[in-house]
Design an enzyme around this catalytic site. Structure first.
Site, PDB file in Angstrom:
ATOM      1  N   ARG A   7       0.834  -1.215   0.000  1.00 16.74           N
ATOM      2  CA  ARG A   7       0.000   0.000   0.000  1.00 16.74           C
ATOM      3  C   ARG A   7       0.862   1.256   0.000  1.00 16.74           C
ATOM      4  O   ARG A   7       0.513   2.253  -0.627  1.00 16.74           O
ATOM      5  CB  ARG A   7      -0.964   0.013   1.191  1.00 16.74           C
TER       6      ARG A   7
ATOM      7  N   GLU B 274       2.036   1.460  -3.478  1.00 23.37           N
ATOM      8  CA  GLU B 274       0.906   1.894  -4.297  1.00 23.37           C
ATOM      9  C   GLU B 274       0.669   3.397  -4.161  1.00 23.37           C
ATOM     10  O   GLU B 274       0.357   4.079  -5.139  1.00 23.37           O
ATOM     11  CB  GLU B 274      -0.351   1.127  -3.883  1.00 23.37           C
TER      12      GLU B 274
ATOM     13  N   SER C  87      15.426  14.710   0.302  1.00 28.09           N
ATOM     14  CA  SER C  87      16.431  13.779   0.785  1.00 28.09           C
ATOM     15  C   SER C  87      15.792  12.682   1.624  1.00 28.09           C
ATOM     16  O   SER C  87      14.902  12.947   2.431  1.00 28.09           O
ATOM     17  CB  SER C  87      17.467  14.521   1.639  1.00 28.09           C
TER      18      SER C  87
END
Length: 168
Positions: A109, A112, A135
């Protein structure tokens, strides 16, 4: 089935990912954490570090200083030499997730989220900061919980330094 707190209930399956590719002390750290009933936040307080950084240590993705090793050994009642032998000055973290895409539901997830919103996040970073990147070396990551009547919410914060691309 083992009772919570029993010796077999506190075993990490070192043949399973991600433990099969980590130093064996990482499983021992998690087992000691469970035996003592500590959270990553509890351990972080004892080490004067952040809970996400401490969790990263347990998964081989952060490097401890000698004082961190000493404090962790004391907090978990593990021999300092055992930790130093595997995670000491000679050892360097393997930062990354492993196979892509991740198969663990939580990791997938997060992956995703970058797939779905990555271009939008990048565009907004460029609008607000210019041509550069956030960064992940000079970055603090926090995980917070926000109670909500529709279901508790997870708040992830990546507080990273902006690095401008050089022009020449």
């Amino acid at each position: 089935m083992s009772a919570p707190g029993s010796a077999s209930a506190l075993r990490v399956n070192t043949d399973a990912e991600p433990f099969s590719s980590l130093p064996s002390i990482c499983a021992q750290l998690l087992e000691a954490k469970a035996r003592k009933g500590l959270t990553f936040a509890d351990i972080a307080k004892a080490l004067n570090r952040d809970e996400v950084w401490v969790a990263a240590v347990f998964y081989g993705q952060a490097k401890m200083e000698p004082q961190d090793i000493a404090n962790l050994a004391r907090t978990l009642d593990i021999q300092q030499d055992a930790i130093s032998a595997e995670l000491g000055p000679h050892w360097w973290p393997r930062r990354g997730l492993g196979p892509m895409p991740p198969t663990d539901p939580t990791l997938y997830r997060l992956f995703e989220g970058v797939l779905v919103y990555g271009h939008a996040i990048k565009a907004i970073i460029h609008e607000k900061f210019g041509d550069g990147i956030q960064s992940m070396i000079d970055c603090k990551v926090t995980v917070d919980k926000k109670e909500d009547p529709k279901g508790d919410r997870v708040i992830l914060t990546f507080d990273g330094k902006f690095l401008k691309y050089a022009q020449w």
